[in-house]
Structure formats: C-alpha cells, structure tokens
Design an enzyme around this catalytic site. Sequence first.
Site, PDB file in Angstrom:
ATOM      1  N   ASP A   1      11.417   6.481  56.638  1.00 39.82           N
ATOM      2  CA  ASP A   1      11.065   5.565  57.704  1.00 39.82           C
ATOM      3  C   ASP A   1      10.106   6.189  58.712  1.00 39.82           C
ATOM      4  OD1 ASP A   1      11.493   2.956  58.839  1.00 39.82           O
ATOM      5  OD2 ASP A   1      12.499   3.975  60.483  1.00 39.82           O
TER       6      ASP A   1
ATOM      7  N   HIS B   1      12.976  -1.919  63.574  1.00 39.95           N
ATOM      8  CA  HIS B   1      11.780  -2.542  64.141  1.00 39.95           C
ATOM      9  C   HIS B   1      10.523  -1.752  63.885  1.00 39.95           C
ATOM     10  CE1 HIS B   1      14.330  -5.396  66.087  1.00 39.95           C
ATOM     11  NE2 HIS B   1      15.083  -4.410  66.526  1.00 39.95           N
ATOM     12  N   ARG B   2      10.688  -0.571  63.322  1.00 43.73           N
ATOM     13  CA  ARG B   2       9.508   0.253  63.163  1.00 43.73           C
ATOM     14  C   ARG B   2       8.515  -0.403  62.211  1.00 43.73           C
ATOM     15  NH1 ARG B   2      11.852   5.159  62.517  1.00 43.73           N
ATOM     16  NH2 ARG B   2      11.918   5.622  64.718  1.00 43.73           N
ATOM     17  N   GLY B   3       9.043  -1.124  61.232  1.00 44.09           N
ATOM     18  CA  GLY B   3       8.184  -1.794  60.262  1.00 44.09           C
ATOM     19  C   GLY B   3       7.207  -2.746  60.939  1.00 44.09           C
TER      20      GLY B   3
END
Lengths: 640, 345
Positions: B196, B277-279
């Site tokens: 991630d 939420h990084r996506g």
Amino acid sequence: MLLTQQKNIFPFSAIVGQEMMKEALLLNIIDPTIGGVLIRGKKGSAKSTACRALKLLLGKDTPFITLPLSATEDMIVGSIDFQEAIKSGKKQMSYGILHKAHNGILYIDEVNLLNSHLVELLLDAASCGINRIEREGISFKHAANFILIGTMNPEEGEVSPQFLDRFGLSVSIDNELNIGNRLLILQRREKFDKNPDEFVFRFRGEEERLTKKLKESKILLKQIIMPDDHRKLVIEIVLENNCAGHRAEIIMSKTARAICAFENRNTVTIEDIQKAAAFVLPHRTREQKEPETNPFRPSERKENNKQDNKDQEKNKDNFRSSNNGSKDNIKNNATDQESNKNNSSDLTDPPSGTASQSEINFETGELFNLRKLDSKKDRVFRKGSGRRSHTKTKQKVGRYVKSIMCRQDNDIALDATLRAAAPHQKNRGRNKNDKIIIKDCDIRSKSREKKTGNFILFVVDASGSMGAYRRMVETKGAVMSLLMDAYQKRDKVGLIAFRRDKAECLVLPTSSIELAGKQLQDLATGGKTPLASALELTGNMLQTAFAKDKTVRPIVIFISDGKTNVFYSGRDPLEEAFRYAVKLSDEFPAKYVVIDTESNNGIKLGLAKKIAIRLNAEYYQINDLKADSILNISREVMRL
Amino acid sequence: MKTEKSIYPFTAIVGQDLMKLGLILNVINPTLSGVLIRGEKGTAKSTAVRALADILPEIDVMKDCPFQCDPKDILMDCPHCQSPRQNVLKCKVKIVELPVSSTEDRVIGTLDIEQALKSGEKRIEPGLLAQAHRGILYVDEVNLLDDHIVDVLLDSAAMGVNKIEREGISFSHPACFVLIGTMNPEEGELRPQLLDRFGLCVNIHGLKDVNDRVEIIKRREDFESDPKQFRKRWQTKDDELSNKIILARKFYSEVLIHDDILRKIVSLAVELNIDGHRGEIMMMKTAKTIAAFEQRKEVNLENVEMAAELCLPHRIRRKPFENIGLDKKVIKNYIQKDIAEVSNV
C-alpha cells in the site's frame, strides 16, 4: 533534535470522520491517566495522520515522543554518555526515550511490529512508572509516566495481551463509507498538498477552538460527579464482559468522566458509560470476537463483501439519482448483483476438472473451523506470537538487539564498547587528542536476533480414507489457518500430498503462502496411501532445506491415518514406512508432529501412533482434529 | 563517469509503456510515493529504473551536504549546512540503490565509528535513507528484503522522517524519497502494508509481438557493440522527455481537478472495493500529474482511467489467494458508461 517543519502536519480538525478514533485521542489529553490508546485499522485509514496531528493540540509542557521501530535498548532506557565520559572522565547519564517521554506521550507507529525485547522494557517501565538503569557502571532511576499511543494494522500480526492491557483505550477503525465524506477527504487532501500553509491557516480557528475546549474540559474534569448507581453499572459491565483485573473498571470510569467533561456536563450519564465501554472493553474482553476481517478468511469476507456491496448499491443509487437521474439504474444493479453472485460462488466452489471419478476434491473447511478459531484466538495466539520466530543468531546478520560481555566472532558492539571504555580513559592516561584506549575487558559483542522464518512442511494424506467424515474438509481448514498464521510470522511453507501410488511435492519451500493456499484448495482426495514414499520425499525436502540454511528449524506436520498400503520397494508397506520413519528422525533434527486421522468407529489399528513413536514425534488423535486444536498443536510446538 | 556511459537510454526501451509512465510520473511528482514494478525476470524492470538517471531533472542542493539540503529550506540542525557560506550546487536527482542484504545501521544511519574511536565524539554517520532524501530509493527484489528493514522503510516512508535512536545516536532528519521497487511475484508476495505504501503498481509481462521482440534484440545488440554511439543516437529523445518532465513539474501546481472528477474517483474506489483512502488520494494525484505531463490544465476522464490502472491493482481487496491485478475493462466500462451518461444529459 527533530528537524522537520511542523507546518506540514495535517491539522487534527481537518480529519474527516473517524469520530471514535479522534475522541479516544482527545479523551487522553483531557485525562492523561486514562493510559493511552491503541488504534487498530487497515492501511490508509488516517491512523498515523491523526496521531501526528494530535501533537499540535498538546500543551507545550507535554512532550510527544516517537519511538522508532529500529531503536536500540540503550536509547530507550538511557545509558552512559560516552562522549562526556571520555572528555571529562565523569560518568554521566545520557537519558533515553523513556525520560524524554515522561509526563507525555510515547507514540509508536506499527506497534505490533516492535521487537518483543523492546516491548518488555516498555512494559517494565510502564508497570511501575519508574525506569531503572543498571548498566555500564551506572545505577540510576527516574520517574517514567507516559501515555502509550500506538497504531497497528491487525493484518500484520497481533500485540501480546500484557502489552494490550497497557493501552487504556482501543479503537478499531474502518474505511469511511459515506461517499460525501470520502469526497471531502479527497478535496481537503488536494488543498493541503497544493498549499499546506494556507490549508493549516484555514483550520487554525478550529484548532484553537479545540485546544480551548480541551483546556476547559481538563478543568471541568475535577468537578465531574459520578452517581453511585453508575459506579455499580461500570462494575457490572466489566464483570459481564469477563475482563481480567481491575484496570478495566478504573479506566472505564475515568473515560466516562472525561467524555462527560468534554461534553461540558457535570454528571456522568449512562450514555457516557456506554460510550466509555466501547473504548475500554474491546481489547480486554476475553472470548472476544475480532472485529477485523482477515485477509485470508474467505467466509467472513464474503459476508463483508455482501454488506459492502449493499452499501455501495445504496450509495450508488443516491449518487446516481441525485446527480444524473439515469434510468439505467435498475438494469445496472441487476447485472451487478448477478456478477456478485458469480463472484461469491467462485469462493466456495471447489475448482472442478481436477477430480476424476475416484478422486474427490473436498472444499476447504474454513467456514466452520475458522469461526471456532476466532474465540480461542485471544488466549492462544497472542501468547505464542512474537517469540516463535525469534532466535539468537551467531552470524553477523540480523538485528542488533543488545550488547553482551562475552566476545564472539569479532562482531563488536562499538557503541557499548566505547561506553564501557569511556570512564577509564583518564586513568589509562589518555591525552586530549589521543585515540581512545580500549582494553580487552571493554569489548562488548553484539547480540543479534534474526527472525528465522520457520519452515513448516505439511505432509497431508490425501488417500481415499481421508474423505470420510469430513476429515479432509477439516484438515484443509486447519492447514489453511496455519498458512495464515505463517503469513504473519513470515514462515516458509511446503506441502507434500500423498495418494494413489506415490507422494508428490505440491509446494516447494516458499514464502508465497498464497501459492500454498491455492494448491491446498485444489488438492483432491482419492486412492491408496503411499506413506513410505511420503516419508522419503519428506527426507529429501528436509535435506535441501538444511543444505540451504543449517540453522533452519523445520516443523513437519504429518496428517494421516497411517494405513499405508502401497508396496514401495517390494517389502511390506508398513515395515517400509517404519524403516523410513526411523531413518528420517535419525537424520534430520526437525520437530515432528503426527496427527492421527483414524476414526474411532470400528477396529483401531493405531498405525499412526506407531509411526509417531518411530519418528519421535508428538502425537495427537483425530478427536483433536478441529481446526483450532491442530492450530494449537503447531503453535505449542513452534513456541520452542 | 564511466558507469554513466553504459546506462541504456530510457527512451530506447521497447514497449512497457505503463511502467515507463509510472516512473516518469514519479519523477514529475515525488509525492506519488513510488512505484512497484512486478514482473517476470528479464522484462527490463531494472534497466528502466537505472535508465531513469538520464532523464531526471536537476535540483538545487547544498554542496557536500549528507542530507541534500535544499538551499531554500535548510534543516535547522543539519550539521553540515550550519556553517556559513556553503556553496549551492545544481545536481540531478539521485538514485540510491538499497541492496537486499543491507543491514539496519547502513539503512538508517549509525554512530560514526572513526570519529568515536579517534576522538570519542558522538557523531552520526548518515545511512542510505539520508542519501535518498529528495531522491529515489531503489530496491531490487523488494519482496526479498529482510523484515526489519522493511519495517524501517515503512516507518520513514510513511512519516517522511528518519528517526534514529540507536547506538548512542539520537537524531532525526527528513527522508522524503520516491520508493521504487521491483519484484518477481513468483518469489513470494509483498506484505499488504508495504504494498500500500507504493503509490503506483504496474504488472509487466514479456512482449508478445514478434516484431517488438526483434526490435529489443536489435537495440540491445547495437547498444552492446557501441554504447557511446547508441546513447548518442537516443540523446535527443531522452532530452525531449527530460524537458517535458521539467515543464510538467512546473505545470503541476496549475492543474485543476473538477469536483465531478473527484466524485468519479471516489465512486470508482467504492465500486472496486478499495481498502483505505490512499487509493483515492493517489488516483487524484496521479490523474493530475498525467494532465501536467500532457500539458493540460484540467484533468479529464481519460487521465482518471489511466490513473486507476496505475493506482488500483495492488489495492483491490482480493479474494484469498487471488492474483494481484486489475481488469482494465472494468475500469474502462465504468468510466465510459458515465461519459455516455454525461453526454446524454
């Protein structure tokens, strides 16, 4: 000595959602004696962002100290200042992190990855509030009261129960599901990236308001009244949830008071207590259910997916109807659902095609077995974790954990050696610009630790007899659970299956747990039991493993009923198997475990037991063959 | 200088456009937090990363500073830059390689042994993370990296700070770097947490087209027989790209992204069941960077589509034991469906 600029910290009040997490952090500022918070959540859910933002809300007299995972022991507890000692010959303390964090916050990111040996140091100091230093000729102690704030992703392994108990509160956080909020997150992030200064400025008012509110709450806290009935309620809740010790009730009433103060009220209400319970109990309740889903747990995940999908459908509907008002909605949803159905059936259906008429591919028994596992998880799993994979290593590789007096392999711990030599420099006649005088008695070596990914070799009987009574289903479930455990411990795994005429190696030693899992799912059952062949192949694989790494500590788990019936080299199959078993245990110092799958109905032959004796193996019966008990067995074994 | 001559030109790599784009985007915008290149052996993974050196832009740094201090923003405690009148140097963004066998002290930095022994002074000897600040940290076979090194890497990649608390040294310095990792998935997967951390992820395969493969061999042959000549031939193309990158770097701050597009990004992430939420954040940044690379002031849906292809493969919640990857068609359909919807309105 922090060099980074504080202006680039994302403001606390700009974090969208995650109310539980934010509140837990704030409550700790209001009443530091609550004892910190553990934030459990998946990657990318603003855990660390929130903790770092918290720093700016603290008063100037409250230190916020970060403990990096790579810290060494001397830097945590403190040690002699060798520079000072060399220059002036005085023994002076160089304080460690525990001293810096006194009366403040000790923040550990990815706390579950912290070396167990450092965890012990922290626990020791935390439990008595004092840090005692007895090393390098100094004896010193100082008060060390600190609030532990940690974040962790449970996918990466658990924290030991003792350590867990040190965190006053815990929160499990998940993704924000509301599309509006997600959009807001994105917009704020965009603005922050574009111009951090301006963004921080925009939230300054809110940050100030929050700081002021916290200050007021702190003052109000002293006047909070807790009715006697409510005290009883707290105790009842704690008893009902079967928590160990009294810490739970103490922290729960403190938390309830802090909540009350934060909401600017004078008297604790039942709602406050309920809210507090949600923070205090999750990590203390025994027989708890893990709130998180596991990456390798299909059964749970399926439900989650369904849930999520439902939410998504809803969200999507809202989104669509509010934005485009498309008429295709119903049609789209229908096709979506259909594809979902397909997906979910993919999960459980055994792959067809591999099974011939005599071979049946049993499904993996995850659902039943792993549900069982959940409840046991707390007690068993955590106790074993952390230790299993650690080992001292004599090679110059691995992590430098501490220094020791004895000298070995020229792996000198320079820092410790210097510290040992420093106080003697004057006596030994060192002049100002001389080199440091080091004598043999000063030399310290590095004690290193390496995670020896254990090598676990599964030797699974896939003969026809294993098909009865869901044995294969349960076996698969158990092995799958072990694979998951192996992932967290970064073990290597191998898989041998034996059926029909011979044993075959389905998975060569690999750290790709996924590969092993796939092969296991596809494993079909049927035919005879070529045990001797399996034992021989096991020997071959162990030999390769030992050739690669002499320090490897393999664990071989045989799962069979021992009813061997394949003539391997013309002799009696059983004799043959016995012979190979003795040979195997003589040649390779592995840990052997035999799990007997023979049924209790009818005549018992006890063959697996005989083999276990010859293998010098630990022996367990089929009655123990529940996923959780197999798991416990191998965990017992691996704790060595 | 000798080594530089033998670098294969970036623009001479045949195919693998997505990988090249991923690398370029990270050079334009270092906050994309790196790219993970997954592929079988012999698919030009390492070649591409090393070739990046040629097209990297120049930055201002303090001369000889171990932390590559920015002259405009000198670290308060930088032991080097505190002394007055240090020279400013223009130099290319550095690629620092982190070998799989690295020890922890080499990576994060440790006590300067020489100083300690000679004069008894505590001084820090900066590690690879210091070297990589404002540059690129390249880990070949990142999936084989020792666990505790991975933890350290995660720690500083997340915080942008390297905190040293070891062997008598207590020090922290910024460590903002673009993490580039290559791996062969056959040798085991990467932990989800590290996965991630990589902003982008590309899966690459050997090229199927015979003509392309012939071209690869031909170029390789040319390069090996006379690297100098070969590099000269590709110089203009490399320079062109280099200039385009410099322009895009300036352009990036002006790129706008409409709320409708943001909404699109969010709903796509929800639709595909992305963890965390990084996506979404990465998709947004990537789409903006692509727009900047194309010299456009506004992000369009094609940019989002491309960004999704780069940002999502490693973030989709997978079924157990499913391969890391992404169905391009799903994204395409999803985005185009909406284009149709929008145009209908």
